[in-house]
Design a protein around this motif. Structure first.
Motif, short mmCIF file in Angstrom:
data_model
loop_
_atom_site.label_atom_id
_atom_site.label_comp_id
_atom_site.label_asym_id
_atom_site.label_seq_id
_atom_site.Cartn_x
_atom_site.Cartn_y
_atom_site.Cartn_z
N LYS A 123 0.83 -1.21 0.00
CA LYS A 123 0.00 0.00 0.00
C LYS A 123 0.87 1.26 0.00
O LYS A 123 0.49 2.29 -0.58
CB LYS A 123 -0.91 -0.03 1.23
CG LYS A 123 -1.90 1.11 1.29
CD LYS A 123 -2.85 0.96 2.48
CE LYS A 123 -3.74 2.18 2.60
NZ LYS A 123 -4.44 2.21 3.89
N HIS A 124 2.02 1.19 0.67
CA HIS A 124 2.87 2.39 0.78
C HIS A 124 4.11 2.32 -0.09
O HIS A 124 5.09 3.02 0.16
CB HIS A 124 3.20 2.63 2.26
CG HIS A 124 1.98 2.87 3.08
ND1 HIS A 124 1.20 3.99 2.92
CD2 HIS A 124 1.36 2.10 4.02
CE1 HIS A 124 0.16 3.91 3.74
NE2 HIS A 124 0.23 2.78 4.41
N ARG A 125 4.04 1.45 -1.11
CA ARG A 125 5.10 1.39 -2.13
C ARG A 125 6.48 1.12 -1.52
O ARG A 125 7.47 1.71 -1.92
CB ARG A 125 5.12 2.68 -2.97
CG ARG A 125 3.79 2.98 -3.63
CD ARG A 125 3.83 4.32 -4.36
NE ARG A 125 4.88 4.38 -5.37
CZ ARG A 125 4.78 3.87 -6.59
NH1 ARG A 125 3.68 3.25 -6.97
NH2 ARG A 125 5.77 3.97 -7.44
N LEU A 126 6.51 0.26 -0.52
CA LEU A 126 7.78 -0.14 0.10
C LEU A 126 8.06 -1.57 -0.33
O LEU A 126 7.20 -2.44 -0.18
CB LEU A 126 7.68 -0.05 1.62
CG LEU A 126 7.50 1.36 2.18
CD1 LEU A 126 7.14 1.31 3.65
CD2 LEU A 126 8.75 2.20 1.96
N GLU A 127 9.26 -1.79 -0.86
CA GLU A 127 9.55 -3.12 -1.37
C GLU A 127 10.78 -3.73 -0.74
O GLU A 127 11.85 -3.12 -0.73
CB GLU A 127 9.73 -3.06 -2.89
CG GLU A 127 8.70 -3.92 -3.56
CD GLU A 127 8.62 -3.71 -5.05
OE1 GLU A 127 9.49 -4.27 -5.75
OE2 GLU A 127 7.70 -3.00 -5.50
N LEU A 128 10.62 -4.93 -0.23
CA LEU A 128 11.77 -5.66 0.33
C LEU A 128 12.61 -6.21 -0.81
O LEU A 128 12.07 -6.55 -1.86
CB LEU A 128 11.28 -6.82 1.20
CG LEU A 128 10.60 -6.42 2.51
CD1 LEU A 128 9.95 -7.64 3.15
CD2 LEU A 128 11.61 -5.81 3.47
N PRO A 129 13.93 -6.31 -0.60
CA PRO A 129 14.77 -6.91 -1.63
C PRO A 129 14.36 -8.36 -1.87
O PRO A 129 13.87 -9.03 -0.96
CB PRO A 129 16.18 -6.85 -1.05
CG PRO A 129 16.11 -5.98 0.13
CD PRO A 129 14.69 -5.91 0.57
N PHE A 130 14.60 -8.84 -3.06
CA PHE A 130 14.25 -10.22 -3.42
C PHE A 130 14.90 -11.19 -2.43
O PHE A 130 16.08 -11.11 -2.14
CB PHE A 130 14.75 -10.52 -4.84
CG PHE A 130 14.42 -11.92 -5.27
CD1 PHE A 130 13.12 -12.26 -5.60
CD2 PHE A 130 15.41 -12.89 -5.33
CE1 PHE A 130 12.81 -13.56 -5.99
CE2 PHE A 130 15.11 -14.18 -5.70
CZ PHE A 130 13.81 -14.52 -6.04
#
Length: 255
Positions: A233-240
């Motif tokens: 929802k807040h456009r935060l992405e964990l690394p693969f």
């Protein structure tokens, strides 16, 4: 006095002169000695919030206090000693011919002299492991070393709270680890603005998500990063391949 929070933000709202509203009533308390990550997508208002902490931006609604001192014109000199901001680009902070002179600049400007000044500089450089570089020109250092010297220039002022803007950006893995070890060793309140979610997990037991000018979440870092819907929802992405559940924060009970 130790019960006074390092940082207390109440109802902070701010619109830029062009009418763009960046903050819509932010409430945030950071206790003394806490390490808190400030997360959020670009344009969420993170920089606007940071610039209120030492009075670079004022005239919004709401209040900001640092160590119990309201951020207002009559207190700005004291506030700026208490809030050390380390900018993303160390070259914004290093402008003297040598590392020693850069680290001495702030304390000297506030009247520290002679042997006392020398001791302050030595102590700040020791805290970041850069004592033997005191006589080097900053531009001869690697990027990671310059960032450590930038941290030392702020530590020399003995701040109440250290605000770090993207501290891990552009660092190679070894420099990133060295800086993490340094930050963990400091006995100071830390507010870290970062997109580097594993770094937040490693260094900050608590994280706050600022999104569209409001605090959208405030919880233990592992809990926040593990909430997929919240992150999306807040456009935060964990690394693969990074699993927050598999990496408990080192020594979660520490302040």
């Amino acid at each position: 006095m130790s019960f006074v929070p390092s940082l207390e933000v109440r109802g902070l709202a701010y619109a830029y002169p062009d009418g763009h509203q960046a903050l819509f009533g932010v409430d945030l308390t950071v206790e003394r000695g806490e390490r808190v990550a400030l997360l959020g997508p670009n344009g969420a208002g993170k920089t606007t919030l940071v610039l209120h902490l030492n009075g670079i931006l004022t005239a919004g609604a709401g209040t900001v206090s640092v160590a119990g001192l309201p951020v207002e014109p009559s207190n700005l000199a004291g506030i700026r000693r208490r809030v050390g901001i380390v900018f993303q680009d160390p070259d914004d902070q290093l402008f003297m011919p040598t590392v020693r002179e850069d680290v001495a600049f702030g304390p000297a400007a506030s009247g520290v002299r002679g042997e006392e000044l020398e001791a302050v500089v030595r102590r700040a450089l020791a805290q970041v492991g850069m004592e033997e570089y005191a006589d080097r020109p900053p531009h001869h250092l690697s990027f990671g070393q310059r960032r450590r010297v930038a941290v030392a220039t702020v530590l020399a002022m003995e701040p109440e709270i250290l605000v770090l803007d993207e501290p891990s950006s552009n660092l190679d893995p070894a420099s990133r680890r060295e800086l993490a070890d340094i930050l963990r060793s400091l006995n100071v309140t830390v507010l870290m603005v970062t997109h580097d979610l594993p770094y937040a997990m490693e260094l900050c037991p608590r994280s706050v998500i600022l999104s569209e000018g409001v605090i959208a979440a405030d919880a233990p870092t592992g809990e926040l990063l593990g909430d997929e819907e919240l992150m999306r929802k807040h456009r935060l992405e964990l690394p693969f391949g990074f699993d927050p559940a598999a990496r408990p924060t080192r020594n979660p009970g520490a302040h």
